[in-house]
Design an enzyme around this catalytic site. Structure first.
Site, PDB file in Angstrom:
ATOM      1  CG  ASP A 132      47.752  38.378  32.208  1.00 42.51           C
ATOM      2  OD1 ASP A 132      48.536  39.338  32.148  1.00 42.51           O
ATOM      3  OD2 ASP A 132      47.235  37.960  33.258  1.00 42.51           O
ATOM      4  CB  ALA A 133      45.130  36.884  26.240  1.00 41.92           C
ATOM      5  CD  GLU A 134      48.210  41.826  23.285  1.00 42.64           C
ATOM      6  OE1 GLU A 134      48.802  42.357  22.335  1.00 42.64           O
ATOM      7  OE2 GLU A 134      47.723  42.481  24.233  1.00 42.64           O
ATOM      8  CG  ASP A 143      49.240  33.288  28.972  1.00 36.12           C
ATOM      9  OD1 ASP A 143      50.315  33.347  29.585  1.00 36.12           O
ATOM     10  OD2 ASP A 143      48.123  33.307  29.529  1.00 36.12           O
ATOM     11  CB  SER A 178      54.758  28.621  37.312  1.00 34.25           C
ATOM     12  OG  SER A 178      53.782  29.313  36.626  1.00 34.25           O
ATOM     13  CG  LEU A 179      49.482  26.495  38.628  1.00 34.39           C
ATOM     14  CD1 LEU A 179      48.142  27.171  38.859  1.00 34.39           C
ATOM     15  CD2 LEU A 179      49.435  25.049  39.111  1.00 34.39           C
ATOM     16  CD  GLU A 231      42.360  25.409  45.043  1.00 35.38           C
ATOM     17  OE1 GLU A 231      43.088  26.386  44.836  1.00 35.38           O
ATOM     18  OE2 GLU A 231      42.614  24.504  45.863  1.00 35.38           O
ATOM     19  CE  LYS A 269      46.506  30.633  36.885  1.00 38.86           C
ATOM     20  NZ  LYS A 269      46.985  31.990  37.097  1.00 38.86           N
ATOM     21  CG  ASP A 278      44.727  38.116  37.312  1.00 37.78           C
ATOM     22  OD1 ASP A 278      45.913  37.737  37.432  1.00 37.78           O
ATOM     23  OD2 ASP A 278      44.311  38.773  36.354  1.00 37.78           O
ATOM     24  NE  ARG A 293      55.876  32.574  40.802  1.00 36.61           N
ATOM     25  CZ  ARG A 293      55.177  32.247  39.740  1.00 36.61           C
ATOM     26  NH1 ARG A 293      54.475  31.144  39.742  1.00 36.61           N
ATOM     27  NH2 ARG A 293      55.139  33.020  38.696  1.00 36.61           N
ATOM     28  CD  GLU A 327      47.482  34.499  43.297  1.00 35.59           C
ATOM     29  OE1 GLU A 327      48.183  33.534  43.676  1.00 35.59           O
ATOM     30  OE2 GLU A 327      47.558  35.008  42.166  1.00 35.59           O
ATOM     31  CE1 TYR A 382      38.735  33.839  50.183  1.00 37.25           C
ATOM     32  CE2 TYR A 382      38.990  34.832  48.015  1.00 37.25           C
ATOM     33  CZ  TYR A 382      38.222  34.597  49.143  1.00 37.25           C
ATOM     34  OH  TYR A 382      36.961  35.103  49.223  1.00 37.25           O
ATOM     35  CE  LYS A 418      46.792  31.820  32.845  1.00 40.16           C
ATOM     36  NZ  LYS A 418      47.476  32.807  32.148  1.00 40.16           N
ATOM     37  CB  CYS A 436      48.433  72.908  24.174  1.00 32.96           C
ATOM     38  SG  CYS A 436      46.933  72.886  25.163  1.00 32.96           S
ATOM     39  CB  CYS A 462      46.860  77.406  25.436  1.00 31.96           C
ATOM     40  SG  CYS A 462      48.232  76.306  25.818  1.00 31.96           S
ATOM     41  CB  CYS A 495      49.804  71.833  27.998  1.00 32.15           C
ATOM     42  SG  CYS A 495      49.543  73.611  27.855  1.00 32.15           S
ATOM     43  CB  CYS A 511      46.830  75.815  29.283  1.00 35.78           C
ATOM     44  SG  CYS A 511      45.818  74.674  28.338  1.00 35.78           S
TER      45      CYS A 511
HETATM   46  S1  IVH Z   1      48.354  26.631  43.167  1.00 35.00           S
HETATM   47  C1  IVH Z   1      52.317  24.665  42.407  1.00 35.00           C
HETATM   48  N1  IVH Z   1      45.968  27.701  43.251  1.00 35.00           N
HETATM   49  O1  IVH Z   1      48.543  31.121  39.612  1.00 35.00           O
HETATM   50  C2  IVH Z   1      50.988  25.265  42.384  1.00 35.00           C
HETATM   51  N2  IVH Z   1      47.727  28.936  42.244  1.00 35.00           N
HETATM   52  O2  IVH Z   1      49.893  30.595  37.123  1.00 35.00           O
HETATM   53  C3  IVH Z   1      51.015  26.620  42.935  1.00 35.00           C
HETATM   54  N3  IVH Z   1      47.057  31.127  41.439  1.00 35.00           N
HETATM   55  O3  IVH Z   1      51.766  31.223  40.942  1.00 35.00           O
HETATM   56  C4  IVH Z   1      49.862  27.390  42.711  1.00 35.00           C
HETATM   57  N4  IVH Z   1      44.950  31.013  42.067  1.00 35.00           N
HETATM   58  O4  IVH Z   1      49.996  32.850  41.898  1.00 35.00           O
HETATM   59  C5  IVH Z   1      47.251  27.847  42.858  1.00 35.00           C
HETATM   60  N5  IVH Z   1      43.814  28.556  43.414  1.00 35.00           N
HETATM   61  C6  IVH Z   1      45.083  28.690  43.042  1.00 35.00           C
HETATM   62  C7  IVH Z   1      45.544  29.850  42.401  1.00 35.00           C
HETATM   63  C8  IVH Z   1      46.876  29.923  42.016  1.00 35.00           C
HETATM   64  C9  IVH Z   1      45.871  31.758  41.501  1.00 35.00           C
HETATM   65  C10 IVH Z   1      48.271  31.694  40.846  1.00 35.00           C
HETATM   66  C11 IVH Z   1      49.517  31.540  41.663  1.00 35.00           C
HETATM   67  C12 IVH Z   1      50.456  30.820  40.769  1.00 35.00           C
HETATM   68  C13 IVH Z   1      49.927  31.167  39.419  1.00 35.00           C
HETATM   69  C14 IVH Z   1      50.369  30.203  38.364  1.00 35.00           C
END
Ligand code: IVH
Length: 665
Positions: free
Chosen positions: A30-32, A34, A79-80, A109, A111, A113, A132, A169, A219, A310, A404, A407, A422, A427
């Protein structure tokens, strides 16, 4: 130059989006990912003429795939935006404070994954669940979501809205993820790269019975559109209301007033990250007041009133000592790197898989390289890539072996496949893997017959298949190195003892593709004996609960092969117990309907034995504790599950009381 780089970045982002969202099989972290997005966004900011209408920077991410019916969300699922430092977080705070007159209160909150899900309730019942997707259109995964125990199917309460949407999530707890990958490995199936991909893959199953075995959790963190219901003016009140209705809400959510509290909250969550039992990749900070949110509004991609902070993944560097391949029991050849041991993400790692030829080439990892190492999904060690500035001059590109190493047979990579195999079933290394798997704990559990010893016996010509284990005797073993009288006696006693494990464990040990411990148990209990099972046709097999056509075909095919028939003859001749307690149809064992969670080391049972005892009485073993768990069995050095069980008031059994329960049932 910039134009070329922007095009390059768009292509990279599109390719990796496709791998991530459509195939649940990412190649980069994810970091790459992003980092590519950030680079593209910055390029576009500096050179707005480079922005194209379909630039990935303008999309919320993802896209619906075609296997499931598509669903148009009533309200777009945004998204965020991300912040990667305290400075970026503070800058966001300043930015939004200019949009409203009153001071801002926040809610912080973790986040999670996993993957965002939309749950639509109509007249108190779960009417539809959707992913989504691209934010506008998602996939209808109602049948699969209905198998998630923590998502209420029916709501009770006063003043319920007639129709409303809850968002949250879906994720896979770490212990469920570890158990799933263990099973995948045992079955010779592909491992999931991290819990999020495992969750996504599980939610996208065509057969919801498979999803049901995956122990997904959920959650809630947002309320969508609704008709009726109570008046709610803040986010924290919304979460409290959702919790009252029976939705799980994360217990680490906090109300925060100042931006310094926000950064402290992020630091705290980062510190707790490895102790939560599920993956998080950051914190989400949201404006609490719903009226302020409305004033701030949203961009096309994300709300202005929330931001994701992040976390950086924990990474270490180490030096590659060797790159080589291992041969699995199915003949699959997997390259891996051995490096100086490093402590990363809570444990020491010294080897990491490089998956396949393309992965090695993509990362271009070479012997002598200093590489970045981390845990994918905080679990599986992964070589991120070499640090090129530190590459020794003489480092050579690694080449996949043509033959191999065991063998000498030419390795085969079929068109469209990424793995080499193989294909020589004789083997020696495949034999070693097949036989040591048969002797391993989940199968026949023969103490003293580990991989090294099996290799020694295969090399000495004593073992060709698993049936030969039972022909080993003193005369043949004593002349071997490291096989003194005492070790030979112990080994022979362990072999003899293993004859009583029963049909299900023998089936597991034979390594029939796709037939895992649970299905093996179902098959064994249905037929009661090997002979009845061998005589069964595919149709009868498919009729068994938990056995689909794929398993049925694999089982029938396995028993039809003459070479396998010979192995079974040897097992019969050695008088192995090839029977199983037959399932009485419908209600059966004394532990029917009871679910158990095991934690810590039990004194009298291995985990597999304990699971076997429970399952043979009709009970079920799951990996995470919930209010529905009947018992948590606690051994030496229990994990966090004990605390969770105590918190939920679930009955706790120690070795002794577990033994008593088994005796009485
Ligand atoms: S709120 C419009 N709260 O992060 C805001 N998202 O990178 C909607 N995610 O699509 C999301 N934990 O899948 C919210 N506590 C949290 C979250 C959360 C994980 C995810 C979610 C979202 C993604 C965005």
């Amino acid at each position: 130059m910039s134009k070329k780089r922007a095009a390059q970045l768009r292509a990279l982002i599109n390719r990796h989006s496709e791998l991530y969202y459509q195939q649940d099989d990412p190649e980069i972290s994810d970091a790459e990912f992003d980092a590519y997005l950030v680079e593209l966004r910055e390029l576009e900011r500096a050179h707005p003429e480079l922005i194209v209408p379909d630039s990935p920077t303008l999309r919320p991410g993802g896209a619906a795939s075609s296997t499931f019916a598509s669903v148009t969300h009533d309200v777009v699922m945004l998204s965020l935006d991300n912040a990667f430092s305290n400075e970026e977080l503070a800058a966001w705070g300043v930015r939004i404070s200019k949009l409203v007159a009153e001071p801002i209160a926040y809610v912080g909150e973790p986040k999670l994954d996993g993957l965002a899900i939309s749950l639509l309730y109509e007249n108190g019942r779960l009417a539809r669940a959707a992913t989504r997707g691209d934010g506008v259109t998602g996939e209808d995964v109602t049948a699969n979501v209905a198998t998630i125990k923590s998502i209420p199917a029916k709501l009770v309460g006063k003043n319920l809205p007639t129709r409303f949407e809850v968002r949250g999530e879906v994720f896979m707890p770490l212990d469920a993820f570890a158990a799933l990958n263990y099973r995948q490995g045992e079955l010779g199936e592909r491992l999931f790269a991290n819990p999020r991909n495992a969750a996504a893959g599980s939610l996208r199953q065509k057969d919801s019975a498979v999803t049901a075995t995956r122990e997904l959790d959920f959650y809630a963190y947002q309320l969508g559109a609704r008709t009726g219901g109570p008046e709610l003016t803040s986010h924290h009140a919304t979460l409290e209301w959702l919790q009252k209705l029976g939705f799980p809400v994360n217990s680490h959510i906090e109300q925060l007033t100042r931006i310094t509290e926000v950064t402290e909250f992020c630091a705290r969550v980062l510190e707790q990250r490895h102790a939560l039992g599920y993956e998080i990749d950051g914190a989400v900070i949201k404006v609490d007041d719903l009226a302020q949110r409305a004033e701030m509004g949203t961009t096309s991609k994300a709300p202005r009133w929330a931001i994701a902070f992040k976390f950086p993944p924990e990474e270490k560097t180490s030096k590659v000592l060797e790159i080589t391949v291992s041969i699995g029991r199915t003949g699959r050849v997997t390259p891996f790197a051995r490096f100086d041991p490093v402590l990363v993400g809570g444990s020491t790692v010294a080897v990491a898989t490089l998956h396949n030829e393309d992965e090695v080439a993509r990362k271009d990892v070479r012997v002598g390289d200093t590489v970045t190492v981390r845990k994918a999904g905080d679990v599986i060690p992964e070589v991120v890539g070499p640090i090129l500035s530190q590459r020794p001059k003489n480092a050579r590109q690694w080449k996949f072996p043509a033959n191999c190493p065991s063998c000498g047979t030419k390795l085969v990579r079929l068109d469209g496949e990424s793995d080499h195999h193989c294909i020589n079933i004789e083997c020696p290394e495949q034999r070693v893997q097949r036989i040591s798997y048969f002797a391993s704990r989940p199968a026949l559990d023969i103490e003293g017959l580990g991989e090294e010893r099996v290799r020694q016996f295969v090399d000495a010509g004593l073992l060709v298949d698993v049936g030969d284990i039972y022909a080993l005797d003193k005369q043949r073993l004593l002349p071997l190195e490291r096989m003194a009288e005492k070790s030979v006696d112990n080994l022979l006693a362990a072999i003899s003892q293993s004859k009583t494990r029963g049909l299900a464990r023998v089936l597991v040990g034979l390594g029939v593709r796709h037939l895992g411990p649970t299905a093996a148990m179902a098959v064994a209990r249905t037929f009661g004996s090997l002979d009845a099972l061998v005589a069964a046709d595919q149709e009868t097999l498919t009729g068994i609960d938990g056995v689909g056509p794929v398993i049925a075909q694999s089982v029938a095919g396995f028993f039809a092969l003459p070479a396998n028939k010979k192995v079974l003859d040897k097992l019969r001749a050695a008088k192995l117990d090839l029977t199983a307690p037959k399932a009485t149809s419908g209600a059966g064992g004394a532990l029917d309907g009871k679910t158990f969670v095991l934690t810590g080391t039990l004194a009298h049972w291995t985990r597999e034995q304990a699971q076997g005892e429970i399952e043979s009485r009709g009970g079920k073993v799951t990996s995470s504790v919930s209010a529905r768990t009947s018992y948590v069995v606690v051994g030496e050095s229990p994990g966090s599950k004990l605390a969770k069980a105590e918190g939920l008031g679930v009955e706790i059994l120690d070795d002794q009381s577990f033994g008593a329960l088994l005796d009485n049932s």
